[in-house]
Write an enzyme that holds these catalytic residues in place. Structure first.
Site, mmCIF file in Angstrom:
data_model
loop_
_atom_site.group_PDB
_atom_site.id
_atom_site.type_symbol
_atom_site.label_atom_id
_atom_site.label_comp_id
_atom_site.label_asym_id
_atom_site.label_seq_id
_atom_site.Cartn_x
_atom_site.Cartn_y
_atom_site.Cartn_z
ATOM 1 N N GLU A 303 44.760 35.853 39.824
ATOM 2 C CA GLU A 303 45.714 35.312 40.458
ATOM 3 C C GLU A 303 47.289 35.764 40.065
ATOM 4 O O GLU A 303 47.985 35.059 39.770
ATOM 5 C CB GLU A 303 45.838 33.780 40.118
ATOM 6 C CG GLU A 303 44.695 33.196 40.529
ATOM 7 C CD GLU A 303 44.527 31.457 40.357
ATOM 8 O OE1 GLU A 303 44.197 30.831 41.319
ATOM 9 O OE2 GLU A 303 44.595 31.219 39.337
HETATM 10 C C1 ACM Z 1 40.388 31.635 38.299
HETATM 11 O O1 ACM Z 1 39.681 30.551 38.679
HETATM 12 N N1 ACM Z 1 41.561 31.631 38.532
HETATM 13 C C2 ACM Z 1 39.576 32.615 37.720
#
Ligand code: ACM
Length: 510
Positions: A303
């Site tokens: 992310e």
């Molecule tokens: C994640 O759930 N951002 C690895």
């Protein structure tokens, strides 16, 4: 239902057969007979369980078993190759209990099976165990749980309690998500403000906290004694607001942002190709590697919405190389597979859904192309912070929630990413993210019983090529075994969700 379904053990053993004949009776004066390297340490843990759960006081002897003893034997020929690392056999007859294994890990898993077969009313006489013969070994060497201690902090004692609960399911890796926007939880001697400032809060303004290096070493040792490898994660270059808030010089502006206690993701990033950041990375990776006897150091990589794609590639190649230079195997979430500059053997962790979307499958296969292997954590079945039901007090629902116990059970890691089979799958892991989970009781309510489902997916025999996953994972056979396990959880004080899909029994007062 197959023969071994009526032996109430989770994960389901490879072979389990009820025997005719009289049960085993634990008589006063019964001993634990040990033979082979490591057997006495495993026996100590069994004796401690029997003392606390069943108020029995067994001695450990280094001599052959007598009638009515419990024997733990560790020797190479106790388990055939290729199952020596963790396989075991367990025989319960009127003559005695015998656990045989080629390794301490195998013997310890045999003890966990035995614990599930000991009746929960074990404090009153007679303590009997129905006769049974089990031969068992795991499908995958990596069966993991992940605890996010960054959003809400959990004390060393709470983490130990969590370890005690996961080993009953033969889960052998605990991934600790140690850093995130909301907090930095491991003390770093060379960058002390990471904890002095960056650990001072958590999600929703919770108190925060961190592990000293001594506390972390103690946790690693506690886990290792129970055959659990700690996998530390320093999430980067995103999810780093706590670090950025602690050191202005890590920011392009030279100004530290405020600490963050909300639940947004994707707004923070470390710099790429920056000398101060490189010194920071070498220091923190070096210190955490030195604290970690296990093979893996996880550097996140998920992310990174505020990192340009080019900066991300530069950053990941550099950080992963630093990990490899410490002698550890880098691990990261599947987005790290966009890099073709990963050190050979880097481990990827898949967290997209059971049906891959976008580029997640290709990013995951990239680890295999670079000589590595993959841990499967499909978020729509294995993320244990996802709600059980709409409207739950705890949890999130973004990963196609709710996730029922059946949902957490009926999937297979080798039927997700086309081209990715058992040969390149290290195993499975069930993460629990803690944005909404303020206490260890909250964590346990989300984790149990669903971790039992994921643990069985990781341990028990794979579906055959011609079998559907729905046939192989027979929920109607699993649910009664879960009900039996629920009695053990209740007796041990482990919080769990009494989902309506399972015929829970009344808990027993012990
Ligand atoms: C994640 O759930 N951002 C690895």
């Amino acid at each position: 239902m197959s023969a071994n379904d009526d032996v109430p053990v989770i994960p389901r053993p490879v072979e389990a057969e009820r025997l005719d004949g009289a049960p085993f009776t634990l008589a006063p004066g019964a001993r634990v007979s040990v033979a082979g390297a490591g057997a006495a340490d495993v026996a100590e843990l069994l004796v401690a369980e029997l003392a606390s759960d069943c108020r029995r006081d067994l001695s450990i002897v280094h001599e052959p078993p007598a009638y009515g003893d419990i024997a733990i034997v560790i020797a190479p020929d106790e388990t055939p190759e290729p199952h020596r690392a963790e396989g075991y056999s367990l025989a319960v007859t009127a003559e005695g209990v015998r656990i045989g294994a080629a390794s301490a890990a195998g013997a310890f898993w045999g003890v966990q099976t035995l614990r599930q077969l000991v009746p929960v009313e074990c404090a009153s006489d007679p303590l009997t165990i129905a006769p049974v013969s089990i031969h068992d070994h795991p499908r995958f060497g990596y069966r993991g749980a992940m605890l996010d201690v960054a959003r809400h902090f959990f004390t060393p004692d709470e983490v130990k309690r969590f370890i005690d609960a996961i080993v009953l399911l033969k889960v052998n890796h605990l991934h600790l998500h140690l850093t995130d926007d909301q907090g930095w939880r491991i003390h770093i001697e060379s960058w002390p403000n990471l904890t002095a400032h960056g650990a001072s809060t958590g999600s929703d303004g919770s108190a925060g906290g961190f592990y000293t290096q001594d506390e972390f070493r103690d946790l690693v040792a506690y886990a290792a004694a129970r055959q659990v490898t700690i996998v530390p994660e320093l999430d980067m270059p995103g999810h780093t607001n706590a670090a950025l808030a602690s050191y202005p010089e890590l920011n392009a502006s030279g100004i530290a942002p405020l600490l963050y206690t909300g639940s947004k993701v994707g707004f923070s990033t470390l710099l790429s190709d920056d000398e101060t950041t490189k010194r920071f990375l070498a220091d923190v990776i070096g210190e955490v590697a030195a604290l970690t006897p296990g093979p893996y150091l996880h550097i996140g990589g998920d992310e990174c919405l505020s990192t340009s794609p080019a900066d991300f590639l530069t950053f990941i190649a550099h950080a992963a190389a630093l990990v490899a230079a410490t002698g550890k195997t880098p691990a990261g979430w599947h987005e790290m597979g966009t890099s073709d500059q990963l050190p050979e053997g880097t481990v990827g962790q898949y967290w997209d859904f059971v049906v891959p979307r976008g580029s997640s499958a290709d990013e995951t296969l990239s680890f295999v192309r670079q000589g590595g292997a993959v841990i499967m954590s499909p978020a729509d079945v294995a993320y244990l912070d996802i709600v059980y039901e709409d409207g739950d007090r705890l949890g999130q629902d973004w990963a196609d929630g709710p996730t029922t116990v059946r949902g957490a059970y009926v999937w297979d890691p080798a039927r997700i990413v086309p081209g990715l089979g058992d040969a390149h799958i290290l195993g499975v892991e069930a993460p629990v993210w803690t944005e909404t989970l303020a206490t260890i009781d909250d964590v346990e309510e989300m984790v149990f019983p669903r971790l039992a489902a994921v643990a069985e997916v990781g341990w028990s025999t794979a579906p055959t090529d011609t079998e559907s996953v729905e046939t192989a994972r027979d929920f109607d056979a699993f649910a009664p075994r879960l009900a039996a396990l629920g009695q053990h959880w209740a007796a041990a004080g482990t919080n769990f969700r009494r989902v309506p899909e399972v015929p829970w029994r009344e808990s027993v007062t012990v």
